[in-house]
Design a protein around this motif. Structure first.
Motif, short mmCIF file in Angstrom:
data_model
loop_
_atom_site.label_atom_id
_atom_site.label_comp_id
_atom_site.label_asym_id
_atom_site.label_seq_id
_atom_site.Cartn_x
_atom_site.Cartn_y
_atom_site.Cartn_z
N ASP A 72 -74.86 25.56 56.25
CA ASP A 72 -74.64 24.34 55.48
C ASP A 72 -74.75 24.61 53.98
N TYR A 73 -75.61 25.56 53.64
CA TYR A 73 -75.82 25.88 52.22
C TYR A 73 -75.87 27.39 52.03
N VAL A 74 -75.51 27.82 50.82
CA VAL A 74 -75.57 29.23 50.46
C VAL A 74 -76.42 29.37 49.19
N ILE A 78 -68.61 34.34 50.29
CA ILE A 78 -69.23 33.02 50.45
C ILE A 78 -68.49 32.21 51.50
N GLU A 79 -67.16 32.24 51.45
CA GLU A 79 -66.37 31.48 52.42
C GLU A 79 -66.54 32.01 53.84
N SER A 117 -69.46 27.30 40.70
CA SER A 117 -68.11 26.72 40.70
C SER A 117 -67.28 27.23 41.87
N ALA A 118 -67.67 28.40 42.41
CA ALA A 118 -66.92 29.00 43.52
C ALA A 118 -67.56 28.76 44.88
N GLY A 119 -68.58 27.91 44.95
CA GLY A 119 -69.09 27.53 46.26
C GLY A 119 -70.56 27.77 46.54
#
Length: 487
Positions: free
Chosen positions: A31-33, A21-22, A61-63
């Motif tokens: 901008d969004y995942v 994700i990072e 919680s992790a992004g």
């Protein structure tokens, strides 16, 4: 607004998924995942170790910004249908610009070259495939052999056989972006699991004429099916140690939690035992065991995701295939007694159905039945999916109907971050299919196909929840459970 999409199971969510994700945000500027995630059952033909709401909370919680559910009929299907369902869902939301996935090869050009051959299906390749299947090979092996033979005949260099298993989602390195040009001498990936799934994603994008651009990141680390305890793999500086496979984490959880059913199906006895614990020593031992497990998992699961796992209370009641043994044995008895043919269920060929019928009274665990039926022609995963489809009542004819359709009938939201409200507004404006945030009244918004698919999903989730209950944890049902919301 740029939005990246990831197709995942998060079974369970770990450091490799966080890294993905990072890196997707960093390398694409997204901008969004958005995540399309399997629900309570996964593509291996097994229950997810934790329920879909727990895994949604871990991902958010992790992004992740938004989690959509992949319907169970696609989530438990072959890699091709799994990919088709997920890509179709992304297409219909109208909000996804990039499809991001990991691959062992890390080469989008080579993956795309393979996908184009498989979509085109040249006559020579098709003949090779039929020949290798006739020899009794499983479909995945026959396809790899047929593709290799075709490439050799075309004087294209095929990649050497890669390990049968690698990373499920360990540390990843930057790879090629969405260039449309092909390598002059492509190293065609043939047997690595993530490469194979990546090829299926690309096939789905091609077949649906999608505007979504693919982007791949090279994956490295512990093997996809490697269940070796990561503590034995070396220092935290090694990729295998820092980014173990989800298979290894599931094995660790299984070894360290009191899995009370042990595949015996003796659920009532174990439930009674749970409800009548009067020994403080026994309770203390269980608390200590969970505490020690949390400490171990903190090395490989992000702290935010581990906190989410604790908040849902799911760690003490992980779910495994053998927890469904009694239900499977009961279903087999019911169907055979009613003389309902087994081959009507998805992935059950006439031959496999015949062998299963002959073994109905040879009672065994879920995994034991798979092992007994496994052969050169039928892989463990294929049989596992077949038994799960029988248990869930997913039929071949239904799957064929879904396969012919180029669109899914709805998009179900499992959870989202409130900070992603602009993304939700765009979803509402752009989606070509109904978006479901709650089950009450949902059927009135759906087509006949959509109602059927949703009912399959609800049955599967409620069956899963019944097993969770028998292991000592009570969940809200699909009609009363709210979606997961984080700030």
């Amino acid at each position: 607004m740029k939005t990246a999409g990831i197709i995942a199971e998060y079974n369970p969510f770990h450091n490799g998924h966080l890294y993905q994700i990072e890196e997707v945000r960093k390398q694409t500027g997204a901008d969004y995942v958005v995540i399309v995630m399997s629900g309570d059952f996964v593509q291996r033909g097994e229950p997810a170790i934790f329920d879909k709401y727990t895994r949604t909370r871990m991902a958010l919680s992790a992004g992740a910004d938004l989690v959509l559910e992949l319907p169970v009929s696609f989530a438990t299907a072959s890699a091709e249908l799994f990919a088709h369902g997920a890509v179709s869902l992304f297409n219909q939301t109208g909000i996804v610009d990039l499809l991001c996935f990991g691959s062992e090869s890390g080469s989008l050009d080579d993956l795309r070259a393979t996908a184009e051959i498989l979509v085109r299906e040249p006559e020579e390749y098709t003949q090779n495939l039929r020949a290798f299947l006739k020899e009794g090979n499983s479909f995945p092996l026959a396809r790899s052999l047929a593709l290799r033979a075709f490439l050799e005949s075309q004087n294209v260099e095929a990649s050497p056989k890669s390990p049968a298993s690698r990373s499920e989602s360990p540390v990843m390195r930057s790879a090629s972006s969405s260039s449309s040009s092909l390598s002059s001498s492509p190293q065609i990936p043939l047997s690595s699991p993530n490469d194979i799934l990546g090829v299926e994603y690309l096939k789905a994008l091609i077949r649906t004429d999608s505007s979504i651009e693919p982007f791949t990141i090279r994956r490295e680390g512990q093997g996809y099916n490697d269940s070796t305890n990561p503590e034995t793999l070396g220092s935290l500086h090694s990729t295998s140690m820092a980014f173990p496979s989800a298979s290894a984490l599931r094995a660790m959880i299984c070894e360290n939690v009191d899995v009370e059913m042990n595949g015996t199906g003796n659920m009532e006895m174990n439930r009674t035992r749970n409800e009548n614990r009067n020994s403080e020593k026994e309770e203390d031992t269980e608390v200590t065991k969970i505490s020690n497990l949390i400490q171990m998992l903190s090395l490989w699961i992000p702290h935010s995701a581990l906190d989410a796992l604790n908040a849902e209370g799911a760690l003490a009641t992980p779910i495994f295939a053998d927890d469904f043994s009694l239900l499977l044995n009961s279903k087999l008895l019911e169907l055979s007694q009613s003389q309902i043919p087994f081959e009507q269920f998805a992935d059950l060929s006439p031959e496999l159905a015949s062998r299963l019928l002959a073994s109905v009274l040879t009672f065994d665990s879920f995994s034991g039945r798979i092992t007994a039926l496994k052969s050169r022609q039928y892989t463990y995963t294929r049989i596992s999916r077949a038994l799960l489809h029988l248990l869930l009542g997913i039929k071949s004819t239904t799957m064929e109907e879904y396969k012919k359709s180029e669109r899914l009938p709805y998009a179900r939201i499992l959870g989202f971050r409130k900070s992603a409200s602009p993304l939700l507004s765009k979803l509402k404006a752009n989606s070509s299919i109904p978006t479901l945030a709650k089950i009450a009244g949902a059927e009135s918004k759906l087509s006949e196909c959509g109602v059927q698919m949703l009912r399959e999903e609800l049955f599967a989730s409620h069956l899963y929840q019944s097993v969770v209950f028998q292991k000592g944890r009570r969940m809200k049902n699909e009609y009363t459970r709210s979606i997961v919301l984080l700030p």
